[in-house]
Design a protein around this motif. Structure first.
Motif, PDB file in Angstrom:
ATOM      1  N   GLU A 118       0.707  -1.398  -0.264  1.00 44.78           N
ATOM      2  CA  GLU A 118      -0.042   0.090   0.066  1.00 44.78           C
ATOM      3  C   GLU A 118       0.875   1.174  -0.114  1.00 44.78           C
ATOM      4  OE1 GLU A 118      -2.856   0.342   3.170  1.00 44.78           O
ATOM      5  OE2 GLU A 118      -4.069  -1.775   2.589  1.00 44.78           O
ATOM      6  N   LEU A 119       1.916   1.204   0.866  1.00 45.58           N
ATOM      7  CA  LEU A 119       2.674   2.292   0.849  1.00 45.58           C
ATOM      8  C   LEU A 119       3.470   2.621  -0.372  1.00 45.58           C
ATOM      9  CD1 LEU A 119       4.148   4.483   2.570  1.00 45.58           C
ATOM     10  CD2 LEU A 119       5.923   2.891   3.099  1.00 45.58           C
ATOM     11  N   ALA A 122       1.018   4.229  -2.609  1.00 51.95           N
ATOM     12  CA  ALA A 122       0.598   5.515  -2.489  1.00 51.95           C
ATOM     13  C   ALA A 122       1.988   6.431  -3.059  1.00 51.95           C
ATOM     14  CB  ALA A 122       0.642   5.594  -1.132  1.00 51.95           C
ATOM     15  N   GLY A 123       3.015   6.114  -2.760  1.00 49.60           N
ATOM     16  CA  GLY A 123       4.386   6.883  -3.234  1.00 49.60           C
ATOM     17  C   GLY A 123       4.209   6.895  -4.544  1.00 49.60           C
ATOM     18  N   VAL A 126       2.082   9.673  -5.761  1.00 47.16           N
ATOM     19  CA  VAL A 126       2.481  11.092  -5.491  1.00 47.16           C
ATOM     20  C   VAL A 126       3.317  11.452  -6.491  1.00 47.16           C
ATOM     21  CG1 VAL A 126       3.925  12.446  -3.930  1.00 47.16           C
ATOM     22  CG2 VAL A 126       2.026  10.931  -3.019  1.00 47.16           C
ATOM     23  N   LEU A 142       2.931  11.834   2.608  1.00 51.90           N
ATOM     24  CA  LEU A 142       2.297  10.604   3.065  1.00 51.90           C
ATOM     25  C   LEU A 142       2.092  10.729   4.579  1.00 51.90           C
ATOM     26  CD1 LEU A 142       3.692   8.196   0.433  1.00 51.90           C
ATOM     27  CD2 LEU A 142       1.644   9.226   0.333  1.00 51.90           C
ATOM     28  N   ARG A 145      -1.572   9.957   6.392  1.00 55.56           N
ATOM     29  CA  ARG A 145      -1.820   8.322   6.198  1.00 55.56           C
ATOM     30  C   ARG A 145      -1.081   7.444   7.076  1.00 55.56           C
ATOM     31  NH1 ARG A 145      -3.156   5.316   0.524  1.00 55.56           N
ATOM     32  NH2 ARG A 145      -3.642   3.293   1.508  1.00 55.56           N
ATOM     33  N   TRP A 146       0.333   7.768   7.170  1.00 49.01           N
ATOM     34  CA  TRP A 146       1.041   7.063   7.884  1.00 49.01           C
ATOM     35  C   TRP A 146       2.045   7.834   8.960  1.00 49.01           C
ATOM     36  CZ3 TRP A 146       0.525   5.662   2.744  1.00 49.01           C
ATOM     37  CH2 TRP A 146       0.005   4.150   2.615  1.00 49.01           C
ATOM     38  N   LEU A 154       9.815   6.433   6.482  1.00 47.34           N
ATOM     39  CA  LEU A 154       8.940   6.408   5.426  1.00 47.34           C
ATOM     40  C   LEU A 154       9.776   6.720   4.096  1.00 47.34           C
ATOM     41  CD1 LEU A 154       5.386   8.161   6.178  1.00 47.34           C
ATOM     42  CD2 LEU A 154       5.984   5.816   5.574  1.00 47.34           C
TER      43      LEU A 154
END
Length: 378
Positions: A118-119, A122-123, A126, A142, A145-146, A154
């Protein structure tokens, strides 16, 4: 089985690394042959190539970076390497698991509970706008979200492992200072990363074995792993084993090699060479005794720049303004001191004006010997 002593291995390494005789090959071909150059210090690859190539022009490497034929990216050992665009695309997927594991080795507690897939998605979302970002900027985008891991954990997981990135010029250009701005590897090169083969075969692993031996052999499987950081290459080694020849070192380790690769006479003279920080000629082995004494092994991981005399690490060096300062690790003979001074003067001129005064220019080196200072050996 033939036993290769330390000196024989040393001369083979120097020959493969273009450190026995400077090579007359294009810069792109040299980067490819070497399997890339470690490059977390942006200016160091220029010295590495100056020591290996005849008539090296640093502008050629800068042009390859701006022309997107060479890139700076996290790859072997989770360190920043300068590699050809073709190799970056071909090798990146094979390194994915290792890159994740190495970042987790540092930030496992901070990233506990984070779904890395998921990370990663999302990356990529972006970065899809094509806007270059620093690691911190990407992490902050992000963080809502985290929030728990913090921007450092991250950011490193995203940039060094999950999302294949390149560090954009002007970082890494000749005599240029610039911060890190990242972009998607595939977007920068206009080509997608080669996916893993669906049949579970490992053509990249087999290619890495051959490429490593061409640039570093003869070597043990443990040396191959030390170079690339990949644990899953025994099957690749086994798959190409019939193509290879085998030797033993003085400790009894099995060493593999390409049958037609150069293995020079151990008695062939080795010229003085200046190596940059973190050069893979040293770091590309688990057993580095072929090129550096165990007493000095720590220099190879602390970023010391070193001087090879008779093929072995015999001094460290630094440059300030137009002067190269050399600190011997042992006593030099008169002939060694003269050779070190000549090459140091040539390096000083290269670092000052970018001209290639790499070798075979003893007269001019002698005239400019004021550019070299050799500290007393104690």
């Amino acid at each position: 089985m033939t036993v290769l002593d330390t000196r024989a291995l040393n001369r083979a390494t120097l020959a493969r690394q273009f450190l026995l005789d400077r090579a007359d090959v294009p810069v792109l071909d040299a980067v490819a042959h070497l399997g890339g150059l470690q490059a977390q210090e942006p200016q160091e690859p220029f010295v590495g190539l100056w020591s290996r190539l005849r008539a090296f022009d640093p502008a050629e490497l800068s042009d390859l970076l701006t022309g997107r034929r060479v890139v700076r990216t996290h790859l072997m050992r989770r360190t920043v390497h300068l590699v050809t665009a073709d190799d970056a695309l071909a090798w990146r997927a094979r390194h994915d698991t290792m890159l994740r594991q190495r970042v987790l080795g540092t930030y496992r507690r901070e990233l506990a509970g984070v779904d890395l897939d998921e990370l990663a998605a999302a990356g990529r979302a972006v970065m899809a706008d094509g806007e270059p970002r620093s690691m911190t900027e990407l992490a902050r985008a992000l963080a809502d979200r985290w929030p728990a891991p913090g921007p450092r954990a991250l950011g490193e997981m995203l940039v060094a492992a999950l999302v294949p990135m390149v560090q954009l010029p002007p970082r890494g250009l000749w005599r240029t200072r610039a911060g890190v701005r990242n972009a998607l590897l595939s977007s920068w090169l206009g080509r997608e990363i080669d996916p893993p083969p669906p049949d579970g075969s490992d053509p990249v692993g087999k290619a890495l074995v051959r490429r490593y031996l061409a640039a570093f052999g003869p070597a043990a499987s443990a040396d191959l792993r030390a170079w690339c950081g990949l644990a899953g290459l025994p099957a690749a080694v086994a798959a190409v084993r019939e193509e290879l020849v085998a030797f033993r070192d003085e400790r009894g380790r099995e060493l593999l090699d390409l049958p037609d690769a150069p293995r020079p006479d151990p008695d062939i003279p080795a010229p003085v060479r200046f190596l940059p920080a973190f050069d893979n000629a040293i770091l590309g082995y688990r057993d580095r005794s072929r090129i550096i004494d165990d007493a000095h092994r720590g220099l190879s991981v602390t970023g010391a720049r070193v001087v090879l005399v008779d093929g072995r690490v015999a001094a460290t060096w630094n440059a300030k303004a137009d002067t190269v300062t050399i600190t011997p690790l042992r006593r030099f003979s008169h002939a060694e001191r003269t050779a070190v001074t000549e090459q140091g003067a040539a390096l000083a001129r290269f670092l000052t004006d970018g001209s290639d005064h790499s070798a075979d220019s003893a007269d001019s080196a002698h005239r400019d010997s004021h550019r070299v200072r050799i500290d007393l050996y104690v």
